[in-house]
Design a protein around this motif. Sequence first.
Motif, short mmCIF file in Angstrom:
data_model
loop_
_atom_site.label_atom_id
_atom_site.label_comp_id
_atom_site.label_asym_id
_atom_site.label_seq_id
_atom_site.Cartn_x
_atom_site.Cartn_y
_atom_site.Cartn_z
N THR A 117 -0.40 36.47 21.45
CA THR A 117 0.09 37.55 22.29
C THR A 117 -1.09 38.39 22.72
O THR A 117 -2.08 38.51 21.99
N MET A 151 -2.47 42.04 24.34
CA MET A 151 -2.30 43.44 24.72
C MET A 151 -3.17 43.66 25.96
O MET A 151 -4.39 43.81 25.85
N LEU A 201 3.77 46.40 28.71
CA LEU A 201 4.87 46.04 27.83
C LEU A 201 6.00 45.39 28.63
O LEU A 201 6.35 45.85 29.72
N HIS A 256 10.82 45.40 23.14
CA HIS A 256 9.63 45.50 23.98
C HIS A 256 8.46 44.82 23.26
O HIS A 256 8.30 44.96 22.05
N ALA A 257 7.68 44.08 24.03
CA ALA A 257 6.61 43.30 23.43
C ALA A 257 5.49 43.10 24.45
O ALA A 257 5.64 43.42 25.64
N PHE A 258 4.38 42.59 23.98
CA PHE A 258 3.28 42.22 24.86
C PHE A 258 3.50 40.80 25.37
O PHE A 258 4.23 40.02 24.74
N PHE A 290 -2.84 38.31 17.63
CA PHE A 290 -2.86 39.33 18.67
C PHE A 290 -4.28 39.44 19.23
O PHE A 290 -5.26 39.46 18.49
N MET A 322 11.40 47.94 19.55
CA MET A 322 10.31 46.98 19.39
C MET A 322 10.19 46.58 17.93
O MET A 322 10.60 47.32 17.02
N THR A 374 4.51 45.15 17.11
CA THR A 374 4.23 45.80 18.38
C THR A 374 4.02 47.30 18.17
O THR A 374 3.06 47.89 18.69
N SER A 404 0.74 47.93 16.39
CA SER A 404 -0.39 47.69 17.31
C SER A 404 -0.57 48.86 18.27
O SER A 404 -1.69 49.28 18.56
#
Length: 270
Positions: free
Chosen positions: A20, A22, A39, A53-55, A176, A216, A220, A223
């Motif tokens: 994933t 960012m 996001l 919600h996520a990257f 990540f 989320m 997430t 982070s």
Amino acid sequence: MTETGAAGASESPRPRDSATVMLLRSVAEPAGSGFEVYLLRRASSMAFAPGAHAFPGGGVDRRDVELAPGWTGPSPQVWAQRLGVDTATARALVCAAVRETFEESGVLLAGPSTRELVADTRDEAWERDRRALLDRSLSLAELLARRGLVLRSDLLCPWSRWITPRGQPRRFDTRFFAAALPAGQQARDVGGEADRAAWYAPAAALSAWKRGELPMLPPTMISLRQLAEYTAVTEVLAAHRDLTPIEPELDRVDGRERVLLPDGTTHPLR
């Protein structure tokens, strides 16, 4: 009543390697932060973490392992050392990071050479390529070769590693990464697995999460908390991060699940 662990944990599936990213962009300081992060809100139809919600990110595709793309920047061998995996897995994870970012945001971390970047990916030809990656009729290696591009691994910064708790039907071993939005490119809401996309200052996203406005998962949220400690994209990309795997446990309190982290803190599952 508190119960740590999860029924069926001994039968948990093996975590799937995933990546994933960012994605960060600089903004004027009066906005309250020197940068924002991209996001996505996962569609309610998704089997894993619907509504969260996520990257941008997802699992390694077999062709990320089988087909080596044109490449510049730190080699797969260097990435293997950074990520603590074998060379083939390291290459696949970096490929997955680049591919998934393009699939889910339209941003491509590639260019004609070490010093160049793709300037824009918003025309119909690029959109056809993005959809071809999604339906697996085209691999990342094939896309780059056809367009005379190389993957820019130097644009990625390793950040952390999270493993889905045992007992979950879908488990991921997720690396990540952080990356700056390439000059000239624009992230866009491309739909598919997400039904909303937006840029947020990390602190603002955390405040919205606390108000219950941005559900989320803990990786997430944590982070974002880490990103909020920095004031510029350059600071984030220069950070030296500990990639020790973080594998939480599920902690049930009165029938409600929370995530229990190795440091003893707990967080809501959403």
